[in-house]
Design an enzyme around this catalytic site. Structure first.
Site, mmCIF file in Angstrom:
data_model
loop_
_atom_site.group_PDB
_atom_site.id
_atom_site.type_symbol
_atom_site.label_atom_id
_atom_site.label_comp_id
_atom_site.label_asym_id
_atom_site.label_seq_id
_atom_site.Cartn_x
_atom_site.Cartn_y
_atom_site.Cartn_z
ATOM 1 C CB ILE A 1 -48.615 3.702 -42.065
ATOM 2 C CG1 ILE A 1 -49.353 3.341 -40.776
ATOM 3 C CG2 ILE A 1 -47.109 3.781 -41.817
ATOM 4 C CD1 ILE A 1 -48.981 1.984 -40.242
ATOM 5 N NE ARG B 1 -46.906 13.115 -46.172
ATOM 6 C CZ ARG B 1 -47.915 13.886 -45.827
ATOM 7 N NH1 ARG B 1 -47.773 14.776 -44.859
ATOM 8 N NH2 ARG B 1 -49.079 13.787 -46.428
ATOM 9 C CG ASP C 1 -50.266 31.797 -30.962
ATOM 10 O OD1 ASP C 1 -50.009 30.781 -30.287
ATOM 11 O OD2 ASP C 1 -50.476 31.777 -32.189
ATOM 12 N N GLY D 1 -59.756 27.595 -35.214
ATOM 13 C CA GLY D 1 -60.789 27.380 -34.209
ATOM 14 C C GLY D 1 -60.267 26.618 -33.003
ATOM 15 C CE1 TYR E 1 -39.914 22.657 -35.625
ATOM 16 C CE2 TYR E 1 -39.128 20.413 -35.283
ATOM 17 C CZ TYR E 1 -39.791 21.540 -34.827
ATOM 18 O OH TYR E 1 -40.321 21.534 -33.565
#
Length: 328
Positions: free
Chosen positions: A210, A277, A31, A40, A154
């Site tokens: 939303i 978005r 990773d 964290g 993506y």
């Protein structure tokens, strides 16, 4: 078995690593610890997995590095039996801002994993893909015949990832499986997702917010179902060379999801709306018949049951998980 989980300190990879550690396997996690969200949470995942390995007779090793480092990847895979390639530069919206970055990590990184696995005769590579490869739906649910026309960098990177995975099976005989995940959720999920935002805001007396009109639909898949099918592929070769959807029992519109979360926590809150978005798919819904036929895959948790389970977990772990609590 000796197992490598790339992205194994993250959400899905961490759950797979924990599941395998609980079964007594020797787990290596690779990773990069990119601070895409509070590290964290990843540190907590590492602690949980290490403890599981200690309690169940296996081992746990953590390698911090980037998949674009081909030499480091090869060293990590040298003595591995099965690879779960879960690492990726996540986030549709982030990929819109940095398309070259998402290609470097997701495509080049995947080729490095596949090359190392081929060189060292790995028994199987299970690769995480995404429903984002489909893009705009011509019909729902998405099945194997549906066109793949992603609407974000993506999505393009994940399409390339799964196709390289298929090609390595066809050309080099490397046993591979690519799983198209549909909006996975559950304990330790990224806190910047809509699901977690709804829960966090409601728990703190704020209205769920939303993006867009809320008519978008998603096929939310509980992480326990993802863990189960990945563990099966540790030894099951029935799906080698295949690409398949891994989804849930149904899809739900975002407005209804917000209402389900709100009603579970504080029914007095109003729903708020803001601008949509770029890069987000309007609708997703998985046809899982291929996974069912080859692997007997059946999702076990519907969205309302899963929401209740996640909210219960969230309340119990709010102190270390919730960003508003951690930063207060």
């Amino acid at each position: 078995m000796q197992v490598l989980v790339t992205g194994g300190a993250g959400f899905i990879g961490g759950h797979i690593a924990e599941r395998l550690a609980n079964e007594g396997h020797d787990v290596t996690v690779f990773d990069k610890f990119v601070p895409y969200y509070d590290l964290g949470i990843k540190d907590h995942t590492v602690d949980v997995c290490r403890e599981a390995a200690e309690e169940n007779g296996g081992s746990y090793e953590l390698i911090e590095g980037c998949l674009t480092d081909a030499e480091l990847v090869e060293d990590a895979i040298e003595d591995i039996d099965v690879v779960y390639h879960q690492a990726a530069q996540a986030g549709v919206r982030a990929s819109v801002d940095e398309p070259k970055k998402v290609n470097e990590f997701n495509v080049t990184g995947t080729i490095n994993v596949l090359e190392a696995a081929r060189k060292h005769d790995v028994e199987r590579v299970v690769v995480a893909s995404s429903s984002s490869v489909y893009g705009k739906p011509e019909y729902l649910p998405y099945d194997g015949d549906h066109r793949t026309t992603p609407v974000s960098p993506y999505g393009v990177s994940k399409l390339a990832t799964e196709q390289y995975t298929r090609v390595y099976n066809e050309i080099y005989g490397l046993p591979t499986v690519a799983l198209r995940y549909f909006t996975v959720y559950g304990p330790r999920m990224r806190p910047n997702m809509a699901f977690t935002n709804f829960v966090s805001r409601c728990l703190h007396g704020e209205s769920p917010e939303i993006y867009g009109d809320g008519e978008q639909t998603r096929d939310f898949t509980y992480v326990d179902d993802i863990k189960r099918v990945n563990e099966q592929l540790l030894t099951d070769d029935s799906a080698d060379g295949e690409i398949m959807n891994i989804g849930s029992t149904d899809n739900i519109d975002i407005l209804t999801l917000a209402e389900v979360v709100r009603d579970e926590i504080d029914p007095s809150l109003e729903i708020e709306f803001t601008d949509a978005r770029k890069g987000d798919a309007e609708h997703t819904h998985a046809d899982i018949s291929k996974a069912n036929e080859l692997l007997g895959y059946e999702p076990t948790v519907d969205i309302r049951e899963g929401a209740e389970q996640f909210i219960e977990w969230y309340r119990a772990n709010e102190e270390w998980y919730d960003p508003l609590v951690r930063n207060s």
